[in-house]
Design a protein around this motif. Sequence first.
Motif, PDB file in Angstrom:
ATOM      1  N   ILE A 176      36.933  18.401  -1.759  1.00  0.00           N
ATOM      2  CA  ILE A 176      36.999  17.368  -0.721  1.00  0.00           C
ATOM      3  C   ILE A 176      37.203  16.022  -1.392  1.00  0.00           C
ATOM      4  O   ILE A 176      36.523  15.695  -2.356  1.00  0.00           O
ATOM      5  CB  ILE A 176      35.713  17.357   0.124  1.00  0.00           C
ATOM      6  N   SER A 177      38.154  15.243  -0.861  1.00  0.00           N
ATOM      7  CA  SER A 177      38.362  13.923  -1.456  1.00  0.00           C
ATOM      8  C   SER A 177      37.800  12.841  -0.553  1.00  0.00           C
ATOM      9  O   SER A 177      37.524  13.033   0.581  1.00  0.00           O
ATOM     10  CB  SER A 177      39.836  13.660  -1.689  1.00  0.00           C
TER      11      SER A 177
ATOM     12  N   VAL B 162      35.786  12.068   3.305  1.00  0.00           N
ATOM     13  CA  VAL B 162      35.201  12.389   4.585  1.00  0.00           C
ATOM     14  C   VAL B 162      35.252  11.122   5.429  1.00  0.00           C
ATOM     15  O   VAL B 162      34.708  10.107   5.051  1.00  0.00           O
ATOM     16  CB  VAL B 162      33.749  12.864   4.416  1.00  0.00           C
ATOM     17  N   THR B 163      35.916  11.208   6.586  1.00  0.00           N
ATOM     18  CA  THR B 163      36.121  10.043   7.426  1.00  0.00           C
ATOM     19  C   THR B 163      35.703  10.335   8.857  1.00  0.00           C
ATOM     20  O   THR B 163      36.263  11.228   9.480  1.00  0.00           O
ATOM     21  CB  THR B 163      37.610   9.648   7.424  1.00  0.00           C
TER      22      THR B 163
ATOM     23  N   GLU C 155      26.436  12.896   4.246  1.00  0.00           N
ATOM     24  CA  GLU C 155      26.839  12.308   2.975  1.00  0.00           C
ATOM     25  C   GLU C 155      27.064  13.350   1.890  1.00  0.00           C
ATOM     26  O   GLU C 155      27.843  13.136   0.964  1.00  0.00           O
ATOM     27  CB  GLU C 155      25.817  11.271   2.524  1.00  0.00           C
TER      28      GLU C 155
ATOM     29  N   SER D 152      41.219  17.761  -1.376  1.00  0.00           N
ATOM     30  CA  SER D 152      41.599  17.070  -2.607  1.00  0.00           C
ATOM     31  C   SER D 152      43.072  17.321  -2.890  1.00  0.00           C
ATOM     32  O   SER D 152      43.662  18.317  -2.466  1.00  0.00           O
ATOM     33  CB  SER D 152      40.741  17.550  -3.780  1.00  0.00           C
TER      34      SER D 152
ATOM     35  N   ILE E  24      37.908  15.776   7.340  1.00  0.00           N
ATOM     36  CA  ILE E  24      37.638  16.118   5.951  1.00  0.00           C
ATOM     37  C   ILE E  24      38.977  16.325   5.259  1.00  0.00           C
ATOM     38  O   ILE E  24      39.708  17.257   5.573  1.00  0.00           O
ATOM     39  CB  ILE E  24      36.777  17.393   5.845  1.00  0.00           C
TER      40      ILE E  24
ATOM     41  N   LEU F 236      28.752  15.931   2.025  1.00  0.00           N
ATOM     42  CA  LEU F 236      30.111  16.470   2.066  1.00  0.00           C
ATOM     43  C   LEU F 236      30.982  15.911   0.936  1.00  0.00           C
ATOM     44  O   LEU F 236      31.836  16.616   0.407  1.00  0.00           O
ATOM     45  CB  LEU F 236      30.768  16.180   3.412  1.00  0.00           C
ATOM     46  N   SER F 237      30.768  14.675   0.557  1.00  0.00           N
ATOM     47  CA  SER F 237      31.581  14.076  -0.494  1.00  0.00           C
ATOM     48  C   SER F 237      31.303  14.682  -1.866  1.00  0.00           C
ATOM     49  O   SER F 237      32.079  14.485  -2.795  1.00  0.00           O
ATOM     50  CB  SER F 237      31.359  12.562  -0.540  1.00  0.00           C
ATOM     51  N   ARG F 238      30.222  15.439  -1.993  1.00  0.00           N
ATOM     52  CA  ARG F 238      29.888  16.063  -3.272  1.00  0.00           C
ATOM     53  C   ARG F 238      30.354  17.514  -3.365  1.00  0.00           C
ATOM     54  O   ARG F 238      30.133  18.175  -4.379  1.00  0.00           O
ATOM     55  CB  ARG F 238      28.387  15.980  -3.510  1.00  0.00           C
TER      56      ARG F 238
ATOM     57  N   ARG G 243      43.975  19.514   6.226  1.00  0.00           N
ATOM     58  CA  ARG G 243      42.649  18.910   6.418  1.00  0.00           C
ATOM     59  C   ARG G 243      41.783  19.810   7.282  1.00  0.00           C
ATOM     60  O   ARG G 243      42.256  20.754   7.911  1.00  0.00           O
ATOM     61  CB  ARG G 243      42.772  17.523   7.038  1.00  0.00           C
TER      62      ARG G 243
END
Length: 86
Positions: A85-86, A1-2, A77, A23, A20, A79-81, A64
Amino acid sequence: VTPIAPAAEGAEAQERLVLIRLSSELSTKARGTRRRFIKRLVKNVKDALQTTGATYKIDVQWTRLFLRTAAAPEDLEFLSRIPGIS
């Protein structure tokens, strides 16, 4: 997530654009399977975003997702879990 478009200082309610990345496992799937996985991933992201109470819009592309939201970065935060999603 950037985050690719951060809010200006002092502008708490400003909309952010978040990239986003999917993966790498999703990129190897066949077209129909990938479409189904992405649809489920978008549903999972929407379900998680509803807990923040912030408004959002998700633009889906083949490689993406782009998330537009006014949520604070610390509220994203989770979102990374989310699987996929990588």
